[in-house]
Design a protein around this motif. Sequence first.
Motif, PDB file in Angstrom:
ATOM      1  N   ILE A   1      21.012  34.028  37.011  1.00 14.37           N
ATOM      2  CA  ILE A   1      21.805  33.265  35.992  1.00 14.37           C
ATOM      3  C   ILE A   1      22.733  34.506  35.040  1.00 14.37           C
ATOM      4  N   ILE A   2      24.030  33.879  34.906  1.00 17.25           N
ATOM      5  CA  ILE A   2      25.016  34.847  33.736  1.00 17.25           C
ATOM      6  C   ILE A   2      24.660  32.794  32.578  1.00 17.25           C
ATOM      7  N   HIS A   3      24.521  33.987  31.696  1.00 18.48           N
ATOM      8  CA  HIS A   3      25.271  32.675  30.283  1.00 18.48           C
ATOM      9  C   HIS A   3      25.756  33.628  29.614  1.00 18.48           C
ATOM     10  N   ALA A   4      27.210  32.881  29.728  1.00 15.46           N
ATOM     11  CA  ALA A   4      28.435  33.280  28.350  1.00 15.46           C
ATOM     12  C   ALA A   4      29.260  32.266  28.683  1.00 15.46           C
ATOM     13  N   ASN A   5      29.538  32.134  27.167  1.00  7.91           N
ATOM     14  CA  ASN A   5      30.934  31.151  26.782  1.00  7.91           C
ATOM     15  C   ASN A   5      31.889  31.780  26.407  1.00  7.91           C
TER      16      ASN A   5
ATOM     17  N   ILE B   1      33.926  35.154  29.040  1.00  7.20           N
ATOM     18  CA  ILE B   1      33.759  35.742  29.718  1.00  7.20           C
ATOM     19  C   ILE B   1      34.904  37.044  29.317  1.00  7.20           C
ATOM     20  N   ASP B   2      33.549  37.606  28.572  1.00 10.36           N
ATOM     21  CA  ASP B   2      34.412  39.050  27.793  1.00 10.36           C
ATOM     22  C   ASP B   2      34.299  40.386  28.916  1.00 10.36           C
ATOM     23  N   GLU B   3      34.512  41.116  28.917  1.00 12.77           N
ATOM     24  CA  GLU B   3      34.273  42.473  29.441  1.00 12.77           C
ATOM     25  C   GLU B   3      32.898  43.034  29.528  1.00 12.77           C
ATOM     26  N   THR B   4      31.780  42.513  28.370  1.00 13.68           N
ATOM     27  CA  THR B   4      30.060  42.215  29.247  1.00 13.68           C
ATOM     28  C   THR B   4      29.811  41.548  30.249  1.00 13.68           C
ATOM     29  N   THR B   5      30.497  40.189  30.467  1.00 12.42           N
ATOM     30  CA  THR B   5      29.787  39.685  31.242  1.00 12.42           C
ATOM     31  C   THR B   5      31.382  40.098  32.452  1.00 12.42           C
ATOM     32  N   GLN B   6      32.141  40.827  32.946  1.00 11.50           N
ATOM     33  CA  GLN B   6      33.329  40.918  33.469  1.00 11.50           C
ATOM     34  C   GLN B   6      32.322  41.529  34.203  1.00 11.50           C
ATOM     35  N   GLN B   7      31.697  42.910  33.841  1.00  8.34           N
ATOM     36  CA  GLN B   7      30.678  44.346  34.028  1.00  8.34           C
ATOM     37  C   GLN B   7      30.192  43.409  34.603  1.00  8.34           C
ATOM     38  N   ARG B   8      29.070  42.632  34.569  1.00  8.17           N
ATOM     39  CA  ARG B   8      28.122  41.703  35.425  1.00  8.17           C
ATOM     40  C   ARG B   8      28.598  41.035  36.886  1.00  8.17           C
ATOM     41  N   ILE B   9      29.621  40.568  36.565  1.00  9.01           N
ATOM     42  CA  ILE B   9      30.015  40.281  37.666  1.00  9.01           C
ATOM     43  C   ILE B   9      30.419  41.016  38.577  1.00  9.01           C
ATOM     44  N   ALA B  10      31.308  41.732  38.015  1.00  9.09           N
ATOM     45  CA  ALA B  10      31.560  42.842  39.649  1.00  9.09           C
ATOM     46  C   ALA B  10      30.761  43.716  39.470  1.00  9.09           C
ATOM     47  N   ALA B  11      29.401  43.562  39.237  1.00 10.14           N
ATOM     48  CA  ALA B  11      28.683  44.577  39.272  1.00 10.14           C
ATOM     49  C   ALA B  11      28.347  44.198  40.808  1.00 10.14           C
TER      50      ALA B  11
ATOM     51  N   LEU C   1      38.051  29.374  29.577  1.00  2.00           N
ATOM     52  CA  LEU C   1      38.881  30.248  30.803  1.00  2.00           C
ATOM     53  C   LEU C   1      38.634  31.857  30.935  1.00  2.00           C
ATOM     54  N   VAL C   2      39.235  31.413  32.617  1.00  2.00           N
ATOM     55  CA  VAL C   2      38.911  33.091  33.088  1.00  2.00           C
ATOM     56  C   VAL C   2      39.905  34.009  32.531  1.00  2.00           C
ATOM     57  N   PRO C   3      39.638  35.060  31.856  1.00  2.00           N
ATOM     58  CA  PRO C   3      40.831  35.910  31.554  1.00  2.00           C
ATOM     59  C   PRO C   3      41.236  36.669  32.818  1.00  2.00           C
ATOM     60  N   GLU C   4      42.676  36.908  32.691  1.00  2.00           N
ATOM     61  CA  GLU C   4      43.051  37.622  33.738  1.00  2.00           C
ATOM     62  C   GLU C   4      42.958  38.677  34.464  1.00  2.00           C
ATOM     63  N   LYS C   5      42.474  39.564  33.457  1.00  2.00           N
ATOM     64  CA  LYS C   5      41.766  41.058  33.769  1.00  2.00           C
ATOM     65  C   LYS C   5      40.511  40.305  34.770  1.00  2.00           C
TER      66      LYS C   5
ATOM     67  N   LEU D   1      40.093  38.098  37.161  1.00  2.00           N
ATOM     68  CA  LEU D   1      40.476  36.959  38.430  1.00  2.00           C
ATOM     69  C   LEU D   1      40.305  37.907  39.829  1.00  2.00           C
ATOM     70  N   GLY D   2      40.876  39.040  39.256  1.00  2.00           N
ATOM     71  CA  GLY D   2      40.834  39.792  40.985  1.00  2.00           C
ATOM     72  C   GLY D   2      39.145  40.541  41.079  1.00  2.00           C
ATOM     73  N   ILE D   3      38.156  40.639  40.450  1.00  2.00           N
ATOM     74  CA  ILE D   3      37.070  41.130  40.671  1.00  2.00           C
ATOM     75  C   ILE D   3      36.306  40.398  41.826  1.00  2.00           C
ATOM     76  N   PRO D   4      36.233  39.523  42.770  1.00  2.00           N
ATOM     77  CA  PRO D   4      35.402  38.630  43.840  1.00  2.00           C
ATOM     78  C   PRO D   4      36.841  39.275  44.908  1.00  2.00           C
ATOM     79  N   ARG D   5      36.343  39.440  45.614  1.00  2.00           N
ATOM     80  CA  ARG D   5      37.377  40.047  46.989  1.00  2.00           C
ATOM     81  C   ARG D   5      38.929  39.362  46.917  1.00  2.00           C
ATOM     82  N   LEU D   6      37.948  37.384  46.625  1.00  2.00           N
ATOM     83  CA  LEU D   6      38.829  37.001  47.588  1.00  2.00           C
ATOM     84  C   LEU D   6      39.791  35.840  46.242  1.00  2.00           C
ATOM     85  N   GLY D   7      38.802  36.647  44.740  1.00  2.00           N
ATOM     86  CA  GLY D   7      39.393  36.163  44.088  1.00  2.00           C
ATOM     87  C   GLY D   7      38.640  34.374  43.180  1.00  2.00           C
ATOM     88  N   TRP D   8      38.878  33.515  42.650  1.00  2.00           N
ATOM     89  CA  TRP D   8      38.094  32.090  42.543  1.00  2.00           C
ATOM     90  C   TRP D   8      38.834  31.060  42.800  1.00  2.00           C
ATOM     91  N   ILE D   9      38.254  30.305  43.137  1.00  2.00           N
ATOM     92  CA  ILE D   9      38.548  28.927  43.880  1.00  2.00           C
ATOM     93  C   ILE D   9      37.897  27.785  42.397  1.00  2.00           C
TER      94      ILE D   9
END
Length: 312
Positions: free
Chosen positions: A59-63, A65-75, A89-93, A95-103
């Motif tokens: 579980i990733i708890h986050a109100n 999606i800041d830089e720290t949360t983005q790093q956890r997602i990327a990992a 909101l999902v910030p523009e930065k 959006l491209g972390i998952p290979r196929l993006g966000w659905i």
Amino acid sequence: MRVLFAGTPQVAVVSLDQLVNDGFDVVAVLTREDAPVGRKRVMTPSPVAARAAELGIEIIHANRIDETTQQRIAALETDIAAIVAYGGLVPEKALGIPRLGWINLHFSLLPAWRGAAPVQYSIMAGDDITGAVTFQLEKGLDTGPVFGTLTEAIDPADTAGDLLGRLAVSGSVLLSQTLSGLDTGAVVGVPQQGESSYAHKLTLVDGKIDWSAPALVIRRRINGATPDPGAWTEMDGQRFKIGPVSPATDIDSLSPGQVQITGGKQPRVVVGTGSHGVELALVQPPGKKMMNAADWARGILASGTVDEVKFA
């Protein structure tokens, strides 16, 4: 597919369960932080967090999606992110972390009712048909290409809770099918077409009943605001909650807000509007729990103050 699931309320749990049951590798969930619930304001995990804990999912708890949360997602090195009512909101930065993006599974027929409260607005607007779509998240608000669509008829008696409950079930299947199709390359996004409309998050003010409006408009307002934020009026300067109502077309002599209570073992409670009356089924007087309108009426009749009852 390695899937990140983002969601918060109970309606999103249905999709999480569907993906797990259909064999997707849900490696983590992204959900909002614990929040105070109830009169005692007890800190409580979101329904999605609670279900993920039962399933043994990270579980990733986050109100936000800041830089720290983005790093956890990327990992996580996910193939795709599925999002259902996450509440942020999902910030523009990101959006491209998952290979196929966000659905995103969205509960309207886009481009109609983009935004946070599509089901509520659809009911309040008097739409006959709504539905759900899966689409690709992009920089704009709910503007991305659509992968799949389903439709759902709106019954005049439907509350937002009723309709959202049905869409959560059918939408979960649509989301699973979309992810499967993207994995195999069988699904292609189609640009949205048609006139757009927007549904901002409802506030307490949006649940206020204007008794001078026509009965049909009032019924739609109440249904759209049920269960959240709740429909309400005022009596003697205090907030008085109102449950769904039904038409009382045989009564058109009452002034807006005037309450008529019939006698007998099963009192009938009717309120005047800008057209004909509406009959109350459930009410919540100040400081009390929601109750049957007939039970409330019996108390009014017993007090002998029936002629003084009027909603503001």
